[in-house]
Design a protein around this motif. Structure first.
Motif, PDB file in Angstrom:
ATOM      1  N   ILE A 172      13.604  -8.114  -2.061  1.00 42.55           N
ATOM      2  CA  ILE A 172      13.005  -7.001  -0.573  1.00 42.55           C
ATOM      3  C   ILE A 172      13.828  -7.895   0.272  1.00 42.55           C
ATOM      4  O   ILE A 172      14.829  -7.208   1.563  1.00 42.55           O
ATOM      5  CB  ILE A 172      11.940  -8.181  -0.212  1.00 42.55           C
ATOM      6  N   ASN A 205      -1.476  -6.031   4.780  1.00 42.53           N
ATOM      7  CA  ASN A 205      -0.732  -4.556   4.077  1.00 42.53           C
ATOM      8  C   ASN A 205       0.381  -3.942   4.153  1.00 42.53           C
ATOM      9  O   ASN A 205      -0.484  -2.865   5.312  1.00 42.53           O
ATOM     10  CB  ASN A 205      -2.010  -4.364   2.974  1.00 42.53           C
ATOM     11  N   PHE A 206       1.415  -3.797   4.381  1.00 41.54           N
ATOM     12  CA  PHE A 206       2.380  -3.188   4.109  1.00 41.54           C
ATOM     13  C   PHE A 206       1.887  -1.347   4.325  1.00 41.54           C
ATOM     14  O   PHE A 206       1.905  -0.528   5.355  1.00 41.54           O
ATOM     15  CB  PHE A 206       3.568  -2.858   3.346  1.00 41.54           C
ATOM     16  N   LYS A 207       1.350  -0.831   3.252  1.00 38.69           N
ATOM     17  CA  LYS A 207       0.757   0.599   3.221  1.00 38.69           C
ATOM     18  C   LYS A 207      -0.362   1.164   3.822  1.00 38.69           C
ATOM     19  O   LYS A 207       0.169   2.147   4.763  1.00 38.69           O
ATOM     20  CB  LYS A 207       0.302   0.645   1.606  1.00 38.69           C
ATOM     21  N   THR A 223       7.769   0.589  -0.167  1.00 35.03           N
ATOM     22  CA  THR A 223       6.908   1.000  -0.485  1.00 35.03           C
ATOM     23  C   THR A 223       6.252   0.629  -1.978  1.00 35.03           C
ATOM     24  O   THR A 223       5.461   0.716  -2.522  1.00 35.03           O
ATOM     25  CB  THR A 223       6.034   2.548  -0.276  1.00 35.03           C
ATOM     26  N   GLU A 272       6.770  -3.101  -2.408  1.00 31.77           N
ATOM     27  CA  GLU A 272       5.312  -3.900  -2.786  1.00 31.77           C
ATOM     28  C   GLU A 272       4.457  -3.046  -3.013  1.00 31.77           C
ATOM     29  O   GLU A 272       3.890  -4.174  -4.272  1.00 31.77           O
ATOM     30  CB  GLU A 272       4.761  -2.652  -1.037  1.00 31.77           C
ATOM     31  N   LYS A 274       1.908  -9.410  -0.551  1.00 33.77           N
ATOM     32  CA  LYS A 274       1.984  -8.934   0.378  1.00 33.77           C
ATOM     33  C   LYS A 274       3.604  -8.961   1.482  1.00 33.77           C
ATOM     34  O   LYS A 274       3.956 -10.266   1.526  1.00 33.77           O
ATOM     35  CB  LYS A 274       1.182  -9.323   1.679  1.00 33.77           C
ATOM     36  N   VAL A 275       3.776  -7.603   0.910  1.00 33.57           N
ATOM     37  CA  VAL A 275       5.228  -7.598   1.781  1.00 33.57           C
ATOM     38  C   VAL A 275       6.382  -8.179   2.399  1.00 33.57           C
ATOM     39  O   VAL A 275       6.722  -8.917   2.614  1.00 33.57           O
ATOM     40  CB  VAL A 275       5.988  -6.226   1.306  1.00 33.57           C
TER      41      VAL A 275
END
Length: 377
Positions: A30, A133-135, A164, A167, A178-179
């Motif tokens: 990342i 949460n990235f998504k 994505t 993650e 959690k990214v």
């Protein structure tokens, strides 16, 4: 071309048998991706587990550069500011970022977008940074895009794909990963230290609002930024300090004077209270009401507020001092700055302001004492 010896990140058991930590490798991936996206501007757009190898030495290797993309220079800075604006719920600044990101033409008014951003992201951000949460954020952003005439650039689609995928790989190892928690220290460090005009102005927007300095934002940025392995304490806020000396820094200088007055007043008042508490009981009884807050016309609530403010300033200074890369020469730029005429004027303004506020408190106390004495007689 060269042969890379290593295990695919999808080979969980084999990686663990080699004594390597899979989540650490993913976190490294990342960080590498962020630097590709936001520093070089040329990034690996397909970082799936088969294209990331864990080497026997514990390093991470990217392979297969068949799908690459570029991040425009303006967008690199806008993306950093965008994430910080998102975390701080600064939706007005966040909406303006879409012009710089190329989602909307510069002439498009982004004002109507602000309520939509607030409506979607307030729920998503009803948590700390570590819980984001990235998504879910991407899904929320997509819902906003459909309401307005956004044109998503190809580079941005590939950025979303890259993050994505990373993650998703992390979640397959740890469902609680959690990214954004892993990535945010990098964004905070960049915002604090980058000298580009865009990020310097974004930092000022984050730190100042309605004529006041938001110390809690600075404390949060320093706390997060210090977690980045490349964070150097003495570089933090240097872009803003340099702006103080520039001709167009007049407005910022006035804000700094105002805030410096409040800081110095808090330190002086708290010092008086601390000294008073250290006195013997018979000496303390000689002061008005037998306590320093009465002597200075401070209510308990005001004294508590001032003390908390003083303590927060001290904590922020402590964050610099406890940084792994702390260097006492952090004071050197300040000494150099003091030689400039503009900063000497700042110093005079602060001294006068503190003196006036303390004098006003003393005068108020004298008037109250006189009124109380007259009433008693």
């Amino acid at each position: 071309m060269e042969w890379i010896q290593g295990l695919k990140l999808s080979e969980f058991d084999a990686i663990e048998k080699q004594g390597l930590n899979l989540l650490d490798l993913i976190s490294t991936g990342i960080q590498c991706t962020l630097r590709q996206l936001l520093e070089s501007g040329f990034f690996h757009a397909d970082p799936h587990p088969g294209n990331l190898l864990a080497t026997p030495e514990g390093k991470l290797a990217f392979i297969d550069f068949g799908m690459m993309s570029e991040t425009p220079e303006t967008a690199r800075y806008a993306l950093v500011g965008h994430v910080v604006h998102l975390v701080n719920r600064d939706y007005e600044a966040m909406a303006r970022d879409y012009n710089a990101l190329g989602f909307l033409p510069p002439e498009v008014d982004v004002t109507p977008i602000v309520p939509a951003l607030q409506g979607y992201f307030d729920d998503a951000l009803n948590a700390t940074v570590s819980e984001l949460n990235f998504k879910s954020l991407v899904d929320s952003l997509g819902a906003v895009f459909y309401q307005f005439p956004f044109s998503v650039p190809p580079y941005y689609v590939l950025i979303l794909r890259s993050l994505t995928v990373l993650e998703g790989l992390a979640l397959s190892v740890d469902p609680n990963f959690k990214v954004l928690e892993t990535a945010y220290p990098y964004f905070a460090k960049r915002l604090l230290t980058d000298s580009s005009p865009y990020l310097r102005d974004a930092l000022i927007e984050v730190l100042f609002k309605d004529g006041r300095f938001r110390w809690n934002r600075l404390e949060n940025l320093l706390t997060q930024g210090s977690k980045d392995r490349d964070f150097v304490a003495k570089d933090a806020l240097q872009p803003v300090l340099k702006l103080l000396l520039e001709p167009d820094g007049e407005e910022l200088r006035l804000l700094v004077i105002k805030e410096a007055i409040l800081v110095m007043e808090a330190i002086v008042l708290c010092s008086v209270v601390d000294i008073h508490h250290s006195l013997p009981t018979f000496l303390r009884s000689l002061t008005s009401s037998g306590n320093a807050s009465g002597l200075l016309t401070l209510s308990k609530e005001e004294l508590q507020s001032i003390t908390e403010f003083r303590d927060q300033v001290y904590r922020i200074w402590g964050l610099w001092q406890t940084s792994e890369n702390f260097d006492p020469t952090i004071l050197l730029p300040i000494v150099q700055v003091l030689q400039h005429r503009e900063v000497r004027i700042l110093g005079v303004g602060v001294a006068i302001g503190v003196s006036q506020r303390l004098a006003a408190r003393m005068l108020q106390q004298l008037i109250l004492s006189s009124f109380t004495g007259s009433s008693a007689s």
